[in-house]
Write an enzyme that holds these catalytic residues in place. Structure first.
Site, mmCIF file in Angstrom:
data_model
loop_
_atom_site.group_PDB
_atom_site.id
_atom_site.type_symbol
_atom_site.label_atom_id
_atom_site.label_comp_id
_atom_site.label_asym_id
_atom_site.label_seq_id
_atom_site.Cartn_x
_atom_site.Cartn_y
_atom_site.Cartn_z
ATOM 1 N N VAL A 39 -5.973 4.371 -2.545
ATOM 2 C CA VAL A 39 -5.464 3.415 -1.546
ATOM 3 C C VAL A 39 -3.937 3.368 -1.591
ATOM 4 O O VAL A 39 -3.248 3.391 -0.566
ATOM 5 C CB VAL A 39 -6.033 2.002 -1.840
ATOM 6 C CG1 VAL A 39 -5.285 0.921 -1.100
ATOM 7 C CG2 VAL A 39 -7.514 1.943 -1.515
ATOM 8 N N ASP A 40 -3.403 3.338 -2.822
ATOM 9 C CA ASP A 40 -1.943 3.234 -3.037
ATOM 10 C C ASP A 40 -1.228 4.388 -2.319
ATOM 11 O O ASP A 40 -0.275 4.199 -1.559
ATOM 12 C CB ASP A 40 -1.687 3.299 -4.551
ATOM 13 C CG ASP A 40 -0.382 2.653 -4.984
ATOM 14 O OD1 ASP A 40 -0.142 2.616 -6.194
ATOM 15 O OD2 ASP A 40 0.375 2.198 -4.109
ATOM 16 N N SER A 123 -10.067 -1.803 -7.923
ATOM 17 C CA SER A 123 -10.458 -1.317 -9.257
ATOM 18 C C SER A 123 -11.694 -0.437 -9.303
ATOM 19 O O SER A 123 -12.050 0.049 -10.396
ATOM 20 C CB SER A 123 -10.689 -2.481 -10.246
ATOM 21 O OG SER A 123 -9.459 -2.962 -10.736
HETATM 22 N N1 APR Z 1 -9.177 2.968 2.514
HETATM 23 C C1 APR Z 1 -10.067 2.131 1.916
HETATM 24 N N2 APR Z 1 -10.544 2.325 0.671
HETATM 25 C C2 APR Z 1 -10.104 3.415 0.005
HETATM 26 C C3 APR Z 1 -9.167 4.331 0.551
HETATM 27 C C4 APR Z 1 -8.706 4.065 1.871
HETATM 28 N N3 APR Z 1 -7.821 4.869 2.484
HETATM 29 N N4 APR Z 1 -8.917 5.312 -0.382
HETATM 30 C C5 APR Z 1 -9.676 5.023 -1.451
HETATM 31 N N5 APR Z 1 -10.398 3.890 -1.233
HETATM 32 C C6 APR Z 1 -11.362 3.215 -2.103
HETATM 33 C C7 APR Z 1 -11.901 3.993 -3.259
HETATM 34 O O1 APR Z 1 -13.024 4.763 -2.864
HETATM 35 C C8 APR Z 1 -12.307 2.865 -4.198
HETATM 36 O O2 APR Z 1 -13.570 2.356 -3.808
HETATM 37 O O3 APR Z 1 -10.657 2.120 -2.693
HETATM 38 C C9 APR Z 1 -11.271 1.773 -3.930
HETATM 39 C C10 APR Z 1 -10.176 1.664 -4.989
HETATM 40 O O4 APR Z 1 -9.852 2.949 -5.447
HETATM 41 P P1 APR Z 1 -8.373 3.341 -5.955
HETATM 42 O O5 APR Z 1 -7.494 3.523 -4.791
HETATM 43 O O6 APR Z 1 -8.533 4.453 -6.924
HETATM 44 O O7 APR Z 1 -7.844 2.021 -6.715
HETATM 45 P P2 APR Z 1 -8.188 1.456 -8.163
HETATM 46 O O8 APR Z 1 -9.533 1.858 -8.631
HETATM 47 O O9 APR Z 1 -7.829 -0.003 -8.067
HETATM 48 O O10 APR Z 1 -7.136 2.219 -9.098
HETATM 49 C C11 APR Z 1 -5.779 1.913 -8.959
HETATM 50 O O11 APR Z 1 -5.148 4.202 -8.707
HETATM 51 O O12 APR Z 1 -4.041 5.048 -6.887
HETATM 52 C C12 APR Z 1 -3.871 4.593 -8.171
HETATM 53 O O13 APR Z 1 -1.651 3.685 -8.184
HETATM 54 C C13 APR Z 1 -3.029 3.348 -8.217
HETATM 55 O O14 APR Z 1 -2.844 3.412 -10.598
HETATM 56 C C14 APR Z 1 -3.484 2.756 -9.521
HETATM 57 C C15 APR Z 1 -4.970 3.054 -9.534
#
Ligand code: APR
Length: 175
Positions: A39-40, A123
């Site tokens: 997402v980030d 998360s």
């Molecule tokens: N839109 C909606 N949901 C998304 C998208 C998107 N474009 N991309 C990914 N996801 C979903 C993933 O499938 C997961 O279910 O968002 C959820 C959170 O996944 P992550 O983005 O990996 O976030 P998180 O698990 O909180 O980990 C955070 O990952 O990207 C790095 O900088 C961030 O270090 C931090 C860690």
């Protein structure tokens, strides 16, 4: 799927967080607030450099807390960055910290007078939180907040893929 929470609407959609037209979208960030993957990465790519420029001024964000910046080139006016817990075993305050991410994000939205917010599933990607547990915590926390805060009219969970949507749908039915 959607339910009423007090006077607010709490809804689930399957899709991409960067496409949402809510006033704010929430970023699943890390403590540096300097970007990452998932997402980030998607939000910074789509929102452009102004978001990172503002993040640099914030000096990071502890797990469970939230910070707000411009939405840059996104449809959303604001990005609320929150840092979820890295899941270990559920015995290191992960549930409380995950709930805090949702509550603190909504508190920032209320403080700015925002009426609509879109959340990803915090998360449950790189940070490894089991989807079913995370979904229950997320929906329970957001519903409880909305019942006390009618000023936020709509909260949307934007789930990436059918499995995530199904997990949240099951959790919403249990509410
Ligand atoms: N839109 C909606 N949901 C998304 C998208 C998107 N474009 N991309 C990914 N996801 C979903 C993933 O499938 C997961 O279910 O968002 C959820 C959170 O996944 P992550 O983005 O990996 O976030 P998180 O698990 O909180 O980990 C955070 O990952 O990207 C790095 O900088 C961030 O270090 C931090 C860690």
């Amino acid at each position: 799927m959607k339910i009423q929470a007090g006077r607010s609407v709490l809804e689930l959609v399957e899709g991409d967080i960067i496409r949402q037209d809510t006033e704010a979208i929430v970023n699943a960030a890390n403590q540096s607030l300097l970007g990452g993957g998932g997402v980030d990465g998607a939000i910074h790519r789509a929102g452009g450099p102004q978001i990172l420029a503002e993040c640099r001024q914030l000096g990071g964000c502890p797990t469970g807390e939230a910070r707000i910046t411009t939405g840059g080139n996104l449809k959303a006016r604001y990005v609320i960055h929150t840092v979820g817990p890295v899941y270990r075993d559920g015995l290191h305050r992960e549930p409380e910290l995950l709930a805090s991410c949702y509550r603190e994000s909504l508190k920032l939205a209320s403080a700015r007078g925002l009426k609509s917010v879109a959340f990803p599933s915090i998360s449950t990607g790189a940070y490894g939180y089991p989807l079913a547990d995370a979904a229950r915590i997320a929906l329970k926390t957001v519903k409880a907040y909305l019942q006390e805060h009618p000023e936020i009219e709509r909260v949307r969970f934007v789930l990436f893929g059918q499995a995530a949507y199904a997990a949240y749908e099951a959790a919403m039915k249990e509410l």
